[in-house]
Structure formats: structure tokens, C-alpha cells
Design a protein around this motif. Structure first.
Motif, short mmCIF file in Angstrom:
data_model
loop_
_atom_site.label_atom_id
_atom_site.label_comp_id
_atom_site.label_asym_id
_atom_site.label_seq_id
_atom_site.Cartn_x
_atom_site.Cartn_y
_atom_site.Cartn_z
N ARG A 1 3.45 -2.35 -14.71
CA ARG A 1 4.50 -1.61 -14.30
C ARG A 1 4.88 -1.39 -13.29
NH1 ARG A 1 6.36 2.13 -19.41
NH2 ARG A 1 4.79 3.54 -18.52
N ASP A 2 3.66 -0.35 -12.54
CA ASP A 2 4.44 0.44 -11.58
C ASP A 2 4.74 -0.67 -10.33
OD1 ASP A 2 3.12 2.84 -12.69
OD2 ASP A 2 1.40 2.65 -11.79
N LEU A 3 4.56 -2.11 -10.92
CA LEU A 3 4.91 -2.95 -9.39
C LEU A 3 5.95 -3.41 -9.56
CD1 LEU A 3 1.24 -5.23 -9.81
CD2 LEU A 3 2.35 -3.66 -7.59
N GLU A 4 6.93 -3.11 -10.71
CA GLU A 4 8.12 -3.73 -10.33
C GLU A 4 8.86 -2.80 -9.75
OE1 GLU A 4 8.65 -3.79 -14.77
OE2 GLU A 4 7.31 -4.67 -14.69
N LEU A 5 8.84 -1.13 -10.37
CA LEU A 5 8.92 -0.10 -8.63
C LEU A 5 8.86 -0.90 -8.36
CD1 LEU A 5 11.33 1.91 -9.99
CD2 LEU A 5 9.19 3.64 -9.47
N CYS A 6 7.83 -1.25 -7.57
CA CYS A 6 7.25 -1.10 -6.23
C CYS A 6 8.45 -2.25 -5.51
CB CYS A 6 5.64 -1.89 -5.78
SG CYS A 6 5.24 -0.34 -6.29
N SER A 7 8.54 -3.11 -6.50
CA SER A 7 9.28 -4.11 -5.97
C SER A 7 11.18 -4.05 -5.94
CB SER A 7 9.83 -6.04 -6.68
OG SER A 7 8.61 -6.24 -7.11
N ARG A 8 11.56 -3.33 -6.99
CA ARG A 8 12.63 -2.25 -6.90
C ARG A 8 12.94 -1.65 -5.94
NH1 ARG A 8 14.18 0.30 -11.23
NH2 ARG A 8 13.28 0.25 -12.49
N LEU A 9 11.93 -0.54 -5.93
CA LEU A 9 12.31 0.20 -4.36
C LEU A 9 11.96 0.07 -3.25
CD1 LEU A 9 11.83 3.67 -6.57
CD2 LEU A 9 13.96 2.44 -5.69
N SER B 1 -9.94 -4.15 -7.04
CA SER B 1 -9.98 -5.17 -7.12
C SER B 1 -9.32 -5.08 -8.66
CB SER B 1 -11.96 -5.54 -7.77
OG SER B 1 -12.28 -5.16 -8.94
N GLU B 2 -9.08 -4.06 -9.70
CA GLU B 2 -8.37 -4.16 -10.65
C GLU B 2 -6.38 -4.34 -10.07
OE1 GLU B 2 -10.65 -2.35 -9.54
OE2 GLU B 2 -12.31 -2.33 -11.40
N GLN B 3 -6.08 -3.89 -8.97
CA GLN B 3 -5.17 -3.51 -8.06
C GLN B 3 -4.41 -5.18 -8.06
OE1 GLN B 3 -5.51 -0.07 -5.89
NE2 GLN B 3 -3.90 1.06 -6.53
N ILE B 4 -5.67 -5.55 -7.30
CA ILE B 4 -5.93 -7.00 -7.11
C ILE B 4 -5.49 -7.64 -8.11
CG2 ILE B 4 -6.45 -9.21 -5.79
CD1 ILE B 4 -7.76 -7.04 -4.38
N ASP B 5 -5.86 -7.87 -9.29
CA ASP B 5 -5.70 -8.40 -10.74
C ASP B 5 -4.02 -7.75 -10.77
OD1 ASP B 5 -8.64 -9.17 -11.00
OD2 ASP B 5 -8.64 -7.90 -12.11
N MET B 6 -3.67 -7.29 -11.00
CA MET B 6 -1.90 -6.34 -11.34
C MET B 6 -1.00 -7.20 -10.20
SD MET B 6 -1.97 -2.49 -12.12
CE MET B 6 -3.80 -1.72 -11.96
N LEU B 7 -1.38 -7.59 -9.05
CA LEU B 7 -0.85 -7.74 -8.15
C LEU B 7 -0.66 -9.37 -8.99
CD1 LEU B 7 -1.41 -6.64 -5.08
CD2 LEU B 7 1.01 -7.20 -5.14
N ALA B 8 -1.37 -9.94 -8.51
CA ALA B 8 -1.95 -11.61 -9.07
C ALA B 8 -0.99 -11.97 -9.98
CB ALA B 8 -3.75 -12.14 -9.45
N ALA B 9 -0.72 -10.88 -11.15
CA ALA B 9 -0.24 -11.43 -12.47
C ALA B 9 1.03 -11.19 -12.58
CB ALA B 9 -0.92 -11.29 -13.58
N GLN C 1 2.52 -13.18 -4.22
CA GLN C 1 2.93 -11.57 -4.11
C GLN C 1 3.14 -11.09 -3.23
OE1 GLN C 1 1.18 -13.62 -6.54
NE2 GLN C 1 1.86 -12.92 -8.38
N VAL C 2 2.29 -11.69 -1.52
CA VAL C 2 1.81 -9.89 -0.96
C VAL C 2 2.50 -10.91 0.19
CG1 VAL C 2 -0.02 -9.20 0.31
CG2 VAL C 2 -0.20 -9.43 -2.30
N ASP C 3 2.72 -9.95 0.70
CA ASP C 3 3.39 -10.84 2.48
C ASP C 3 2.49 -10.25 3.50
OD1 ASP C 3 5.28 -8.90 2.59
OD2 ASP C 3 6.61 -9.62 3.19
N GLU C 4 2.74 -9.21 3.57
CA GLU C 4 1.56 -8.73 4.93
C GLU C 4 -0.04 -7.41 4.37
OE1 GLU C 4 4.51 -7.20 7.79
OE2 GLU C 4 3.19 -6.16 9.08
N ILE C 5 -0.42 -7.81 5.10
CA ILE C 5 -1.46 -6.85 4.50
C ILE C 5 -2.01 -6.18 6.31
CG2 ILE C 5 -3.87 -6.48 3.92
CD1 ILE C 5 -4.30 -9.97 3.36
N SER C 6 -1.91 -4.39 5.36
CA SER C 6 -1.91 -3.59 6.33
C SER C 6 -3.36 -3.05 6.35
CB SER C 6 -1.57 -2.60 6.77
OG SER C 6 0.26 -3.37 6.53
N LEU C 7 -4.77 -2.74 7.49
CA LEU C 7 -5.73 -2.04 7.20
C LEU C 7 -5.70 -0.85 7.01
CD1 LEU C 7 -7.36 -4.91 9.07
CD2 LEU C 7 -6.51 -5.09 6.83
N MET C 8 -6.13 -0.01 6.13
CA MET C 8 -6.37 1.14 6.37
C MET C 8 -7.91 1.78 5.91
SD MET C 8 -3.98 3.18 3.71
CE MET C 8 -4.35 4.93 3.31
#
Ligand SMILES: *Cc1c(COP(=O)(O)O)cnc(C)c1O
Length: 372
Positions: A86-94, A103-111, A150-157
Motif C-alpha cells: 500500500r506504500d505504492l499508492e502513496l507513491c502514486s498519489r504524491l 526482488s520483493e519490491q519488484i513483485d509489489m510493483l508488478a501487482a 507500472q514503471v516508466d523510468e529507471i535510474s541506476l544507483m
């Protein structure tokens, strides 16, 4: 009257330090790192002085909301990414950008269901072994992200483990170059230490630097470097007053455990500051402190609410050094006391720690006052 201890944030010093970081970062964009409530300074207190940065980086969704509430429409980066779907909803909203380090974070994004594709910073584990993909799995993580709508731009860090010490950054920098070779996207690697020490090399600063501690006026590589050599100014001062004076005979002792014995007759002052204010108890006799803007030293053990100070030097300098005298535990003395500076790094070193820990540990009972 409240107890006379207080902290002051200096906006002019923050502006100056941001300017110094920019100078070292050359043409790179600057993230102002304001995690941990702006390293203890208070996000709301530093925001205006740091709004000249290109973005704000932090860890906590609540802190991200606070930066948006201050009216910031520019980039905000979550340095640890999201913790649950649900943190991703706030990311979308803000409109928050977020680090993807596992990889768990990629799973969350995919869903995640969103009309607002996200900008993410894909993190390489270059040897610190906290967060990030190992070099051998970095490209496959990138490919997985790149395939998500769900992803438009990927930066590298990446994040250096030894930018502040003799290890330096060369080996991890080479690892990053290799792991990210040929991948599109902006790159971000350097913290304060890497930016100040190696920012002249474009491969060290990349497109974005992430500066925290330098903005707050502490040298990331102390004692090899200090704030004077890096042209930084203390952004926080911790000040109190002398609330009692004691005249000691030779042989008398001071404080719990009687760890200090007066070698000759001397006068000490008791300042209203102790470890319950965030002053480190590990500071032993001899920790630097300013009284009426004159440098002197602490005496004996730090108590919960008080500490003892040798008044010899301020009195020798013709200052009152008595009841009510201004005590600067770190930062800058007031203008009335000559604005002398006592770098937080010197106090931290006496407690075997770093400026970061001291500024983050200011206790809630210490009130912040505006600079006068
Ligand atoms: C805290 C942090 C920084 C800032 O580090 P400083 O040493 O304070 O400049 C940069 N990058 C990441 C990922 C961080 O967590």
C-alpha cells in the motif's frame, strides 16, 4: 522560565553548505537528504533554506508527505523504497520516486494498479551488503522492471561503503560502471563524503549526488577533514547557560564517580545540559565547550541534566564566566559572544562517535528557538 537549554537551526549556514556541495558536485543535480527529520534539525525548519536543491531524499512516507505539504512539487526520493504494497499508492498519489533494492519490491510493483507509472532508482549492492542487487543479478532486475507497465523510468544507483575513509571509492565505482554498462538512465552514487572528496571526477558524481551530513555542517571524513577545510558551517547550535558556580580547593572532586580531582584551586560552572538532552555521556573531562564564546573544557562525568565546565579560560579572557553565562555545547556561540564556532565533530570525537549521531539524538525536551 523554561530550563535554559535550546537548539538553534541556522538557515544561512544551510544555504552556504548547499552552495558548497553544489560547487563540489559541478554540474550534477543535488538531492538534499532530509531523512531522520533532517538529521534532527526538523524538516520544516530546514526546508526553506534547502529548497534550492533539486530534490529531497528521505526514508519515511510520513516525512515525504510533510515535504509535499510544505509545497514542494519537485522530486522526492524514498531511499529505502517501499515496505509494503500500500506504500505504492502513496507513491502514486504524491508522485514519489522510490528505490528498488530487492526482488520483493519488484513483485509489489508488478501487482500495483496505477495509472501513474513510477520512476524508480534501481540499487546495486556494491559491497556494503545492506540493500541492493548483487552485480550478477542487477541486469535481470533491470529487465524485469523495464517490462512492467507500472514503471516508466529507471535510474541506476549505488551507495559507497568507504567514501569517508582510506578505502575510497575506486573499486566500488568500477563495479557500478561494469554492472550498469550500457543500461540507459540517470545515475546516482555519491554521498557527502564522495561528493566533497571526489566530486571533481564526473564518474564519482554522476547525474545526482545525495548530500546529507555536509548540508548540516559536519565533515563526513573527520578528523582527516574538518568543516573549515571543506568550507562548511554548523547548521545547528546547542546552547545553554551556567546555572551554578562552584569554587574548588585542590583535591576536591567533581560529579558522579568523583572522576575529576582539582589539581589546584579552580572555579567551575554547572551548565543545564546532560545526557537526557542528547549530550553524549561518553564525553569525558576535556571535551571542548564554549563559555561566553571562549573555548574551555568539560570536567568529570556528564549527568542526566547537568555537566561541569572549567571556567578558567573564559575568566582569563576577561569574560564573565559566571552564573547565567552562555554555554555553547556545539555549533556557534551567539553574535553577542562573538559567534565563535565549535564543530560538532570535535564533541562527537570525544564520545567516540560521529556528528550524525549527535544531531539526530537531540532529545524532545530541547526546544528549538529561532536565530536572533
Ligand atoms: C543517508 C544517505 C545519504 C546521505 O549520506 P551523508 O553521508 O549524510 O551525505 C546518501 N545516500 C543514501 C542511500 C543514504 O541513506
Amino acid at each position: 522560565m523554561p530550563r535554559p537549554i535550546h537548539a538553534i537551526v541556522h538557515p544561512q549556514a544551510l544555504r552556504h553548505n548547499l552552495h558548497t556541495v553544489r560547487r563540489h558536485a559541478c554540474d550534477a543535480k543535488v538531492w538534499a537528504v532530509v531523512k531522520a527529520n533532517a538529521y534532527g534539525h526538523g524538516i520544516e525548519r530546514v526546508f526553506d533554506a534547502l529548497r534550492g536543491a533539486d530534490g529531497f531524499a528521505l526514508l519515511d512516507l510520513d516525512e515525504a508527505s510533510r515535504v509535499r505539504a510544505l509545497g514542494w512539487r519537485g522530486p522526492i526520493l524514498l531511499l529505502e523504497g517501499v515496505f509494503e504494497p500500500r506504500d505504492l499508492e502513496l507513491c502514486s498519489r504524491l508522485g514519489l520516486w522510490h528505490v528498488v533494492h530487492c526482488s520483493e519490491q519488484i513483485d509489489m510493483l508488478a501487482a500495483h494498479k496505477t495509472h501513474q507509472p513510477h520512476r524508480v532508482f534501481l540499487k546495486l549492492n556494491s559491497g556494503m551488503n545492506r540493500l541492493g542487487f548483487k552485480p550478477q543479478s542487477y541486469r535481470s532486475a533491470w529487465a524485469r522492471l523495464n517490462a512492467l507497465p507500472q514503471v516508466d523510468e529507471i535510474s541506476l544507483m549505488m551507495h559507497y561503503s568507504d567514501a569517508d575513509g582510506p578505502g575510497g571509492i575506486a573499486a566500488q565505482q568500477a563495479l557500478f560502471a561494469h554492472a550498469s554498462d550500457g543500461l540507459p538512465g540517470e545515475r546516482s552514487s555519491g554521498n557527502s563524503a564522495a561528493t566533497l572528496r571526489f566530486g571533481q571526477q564526473s564518474e564519482a558524481r554522476h547525474d545526482w549526488v545525495r548530500a546529507g551530513i555536509a548540508l548540516y555542517g559536519s565533515a563526513p571524513d573527520y578528523p582527516a577533514g574538518d568543516i573549515a577545510c571543506w568550507d562548511l558551517q554548523p547548521a545547528m547550535s546547542l546552547r545553554s547557560r551556567i546555572i551554578a558556580v562552584q569554587d574548588l580547593q585542590a583535591g576536591e572532586t567533581v560529579g558522579y564517580g568523583s572522576t575529576f580531582t582539582a589539581p589546584h584551586a579552580m572555579t567551575i560552572g554547572i551548565a543545564a545540559c546532560g545526557y537526557a538532552d542528547g549530550y553524549p555521556r561518553l564525553c569525558g573531562t576535556g571535551t571542548p565547550v564554549l563559555v561566553d564564546g571562549v573555548r574551555t573544557r568539560t570536567i568529570g562525568r556528564i549527568s542526566m541534566d547537568m555537566l561541569a565546565i572549567d571556567l578558567t579560560a573564559p575568566r582569563a579572557a576577561g569574560r564573565p564566566g559566571g552564573f547565567g553565562s552562555e554555554v555553547t555545547l556545539w555549533g556557534q556561540a551567539s553574535a553577542a559572544c562573538g559567534a565563535a564556532a565549535l564543530p560538532i565533530d570535535e564533541v562527537a570525537a570525544c564520545a567516540q562517535t560521529v556528528g550524525y549521531e549527535l544531531m539526530c539524538a537531540i532529545a524532545p525536551r530541547v526546544q528549538f528557538l529561532d536565530e536572533t
